[in-house]
Motif scaffolding. Structure first.
Motif, short mmCIF file in Angstrom:
data_model
loop_
_atom_site.label_atom_id
_atom_site.label_comp_id
_atom_site.label_asym_id
_atom_site.label_seq_id
_atom_site.Cartn_x
_atom_site.Cartn_y
_atom_site.Cartn_z
N TRP A 188 -10.03 -43.19 3.99
CA TRP A 188 -10.40 -41.99 3.26
C TRP A 188 -10.29 -42.26 1.76
CZ3 TRP A 188 -12.34 -37.61 5.42
CH2 TRP A 188 -12.17 -37.45 6.79
N ARG A 238 -11.28 -40.38 -2.25
CA ARG A 238 -11.56 -39.09 -2.88
C ARG A 238 -11.99 -39.31 -4.32
NH1 ARG A 238 -5.43 -36.48 -3.39
NH2 ARG A 238 -4.66 -37.88 -5.05
N ARG A 265 -13.44 -42.73 -8.26
CA ARG A 265 -13.08 -42.65 -6.84
C ARG A 265 -11.82 -43.46 -6.59
NH1 ARG A 265 -17.88 -44.37 -3.18
NH2 ARG A 265 -17.38 -46.40 -4.10
N TYR A 308 -13.76 -35.56 -0.68
CA TYR A 308 -13.12 -36.55 0.18
C TYR A 308 -14.18 -37.20 1.06
CZ TYR A 308 -8.47 -35.10 -1.19
OH TYR A 308 -7.32 -34.85 -1.90
#
Length: 128
Positions: A36, A38, A45, A94
């Motif tokens: 993951w 975000r 990022r 996300y």
């Protein structure tokens, strides 16, 4: 064709919880590297949490350690990000991502360019 589709984002008050899900097709979660990421407004990022699937090696960014938990359900081809004790600074889009190759979890989270497949993202807003 590989597809990753995120869900579960939304508006939550500080201190609240959300669980993000990433449904995958064309990619098995027991191979490669998943994670993951975000991106907050005006920021780069960043890797939030990653798993090297064969070893189970897991990485969490310091900013989320102890609050977020990454997991996967191989039978459902879905990975999750449980987010607790949310803070306003957790606000952002996300994205789930997957790489065919095996990397250490930390390396994958620090080098998002090695990920082969990306979802379109889900927005998390933490605000009172």
């Amino acid at each position: 064709q590989v597809q990753l589709v995120e869900s579960g984002g939304g508006l939550v008050q500080p201190g609240g919880s959300l669980r993000l899900a990433c449904a995958t097709s064309g990619f098995t979660l027991d191979a490669g590297t998943i994670g993951w990421f975000r991106q907050a407004p005006g920021k780069e990022r960043e890797g939030v949490s990653c798993i090297s699937t064969r070893t189970g090696n897991t990485y969490y960014a310091d900013s989320v350690k102890g609050r977020f938990t990454i997991s996967r359900d191989n039978a459902k081809n879905t990975m999750y990000l449980q987010m607790n004790s949310l803070k306003p600074e957790d606000t952002g889009f996300y994205y789930c991502a997957a790489a065919v190759a095996l990397y250490t979890a930390r390396y994958a989270c620090y080098n998002s360019n090695v990920m082969d497949y990306w979802g379109k993202g889900t927005l998390v807003t933490v605000s009172s």
